[in-house]
Design a protein around this motif. Structure first.
Motif, PDB file in Angstrom:
ATOM      1  N   ARG A   6       0.789  -1.214   0.000  1.00  0.00           N
ATOM      2  CA  ARG A   6       0.000   0.000   0.000  1.00  0.00           C
ATOM      3  C   ARG A   6       0.833   1.283   0.000  1.00  0.00           C
ATOM      4  NH1 ARG A   6      -3.799  -2.187   4.372  1.00  0.00           N
ATOM      5  NH2 ARG A   6      -2.441  -3.561   5.541  1.00  0.00           N
ATOM      6  N   LEU A   7       2.124   1.147   0.043  1.00  0.00           N
ATOM      7  CA  LEU A   7       2.955   2.353   0.082  1.00  0.00           C
ATOM      8  C   LEU A   7       3.125   2.940  -1.316  1.00  0.00           C
ATOM      9  CD1 LEU A   7       5.814   1.479   2.593  1.00  0.00           C
ATOM     10  CD2 LEU A   7       3.623   2.595   3.004  1.00  0.00           C
ATOM     11  N   THR A   8       3.054   4.251  -1.386  1.00  0.00           N
ATOM     12  CA  THR A   8       3.312   4.917  -2.659  1.00  0.00           C
ATOM     13  C   THR A   8       4.819   5.109  -2.802  1.00  0.00           C
ATOM     14  OG1 THR A   8       3.307   7.134  -1.744  1.00  0.00           O
ATOM     15  CG2 THR A   8       1.190   6.218  -2.367  1.00  0.00           C
ATOM     16  N   SER A   9       5.200   5.575  -3.963  1.00  0.00           N
ATOM     17  CA  SER A   9       6.610   5.741  -4.269  1.00  0.00           C
ATOM     18  C   SER A   9       7.302   6.666  -3.257  1.00  0.00           C
ATOM     19  CB  SER A   9       6.729   6.259  -5.698  1.00  0.00           C
ATOM     20  OG  SER A   9       7.699   7.251  -5.805  1.00  0.00           O
ATOM     21  N   ASN A  10       6.668   7.778  -2.968  1.00  0.00           N
ATOM     22  CA  ASN A  10       7.263   8.708  -1.999  1.00  0.00           C
ATOM     23  C   ASN A  10       7.351   8.101  -0.610  1.00  0.00           C
ATOM     24  OD1 ASN A  10       7.570  10.589  -3.969  1.00  0.00           O
ATOM     25  ND2 ASN A  10       6.115  12.064  -3.129  1.00  0.00           N
TER      26      ASN A  10
END
Lengths: 131, 131
Positions: A6-10
């Motif tokens: 669920r983590l985005t790139s940032n």
DNA sequence: TGAAGAATGTTATGTTATAACATATCATTT
DNA sequence: AAATGATATGTTATAACATAACATTCTTCA
């Protein structure tokens, strides 16, 4: 890992910086390491990581640190060595639970617990002794 | 009072503001109330008051509060109501002493202890129940 | 595919805190 | 009283930390 999904790139970038650093690091130091264009990106990512229980803020240092997601935020205390910067995390300590129980008896409903004990860790204490 | 004697004019002004306020107040709010020309004067006075044990900083609020000088800083915990702003001070609590003892057994030499528990005080909890 | 929502980017600004140096005040000695 | 030294205060600038407001881009799924 499920939590990674669920983590985005940032968010992933910030988490990596926290992990590589291994000790508390300020938002603007994270900014430099990630190469983001602004501080906002750092704070947004940190907010999410903290929500997910992957990071925590050390209020007395204005800095952020990676924590293991299983550590219950409410029941975590940090022993901060002011000499070498080492952080020892006390999780689920009986003493913290008791403090919360004490507050519960006063009908105080805990939602967040900031426990940061500053001092000198064993290594630094003994190295001082030998000077 | 003996402790009053050693305070300078600026320190006295800041102490008065802290006392009149009766709850945590930020340095720049103190600045306005005192009429000092710069923030430096506030921070210098606060530093001295904290040294003397007359005030303490609440790290998680970036704010300062008057405390009774007999309260040992190291053994003080604050229960902060995030709804009404009320601060309950736990001094000399057995639980805090035990936490320090736990750290002592790990050869960690405590020099400063930041314990700030956020939540809802009994008054706010019960007023919520009645809504 | 194209509309909706999530994420990211951009700029500006707000807030908290300290550094560096100048001046003033006060007590002590001469 | 004048010179000295210490402490306190004033002044300016800036560092360090954090968020507001709005624009743009990227996903995703109907």
């Amino acid at each position: 890992m499920d939590s990674m999904i669920r983590l985005t790139s940032n968010q992933r970038k910030v988490l990596e910086v926290l992990e590589q650093t291994g000790k508390p690091i300020g938002a603007y130091a994270i900014l430099e390491k990630t190469g983001f264009r602004g501080a906002v990106q750092v704070y947004r990512a940190l907010e999410k990581l903290i929500d997910l229980g992957l990071a925590q803020k050390l209020e007395s240092l204005h800095a952020y640190i990676r924590v293991s997601p299983k550590d219950e935020t409410e029941l975590t205390a940090f022993a901060i060595c002011d000499h070498c910067g080492h952080i020892h995390q006390l999780t689920e300590a009986r003493e913290i639970r008791q403090l919360h129980e004490c507050l519960a008896q006063m009908d105080f409903a805990v939602c967040r617990s900031v426990i940061e004990i500053h001092g000198a860790c064993s290594t630094c204490v003994s190295s001082k002794r030998n000077k």
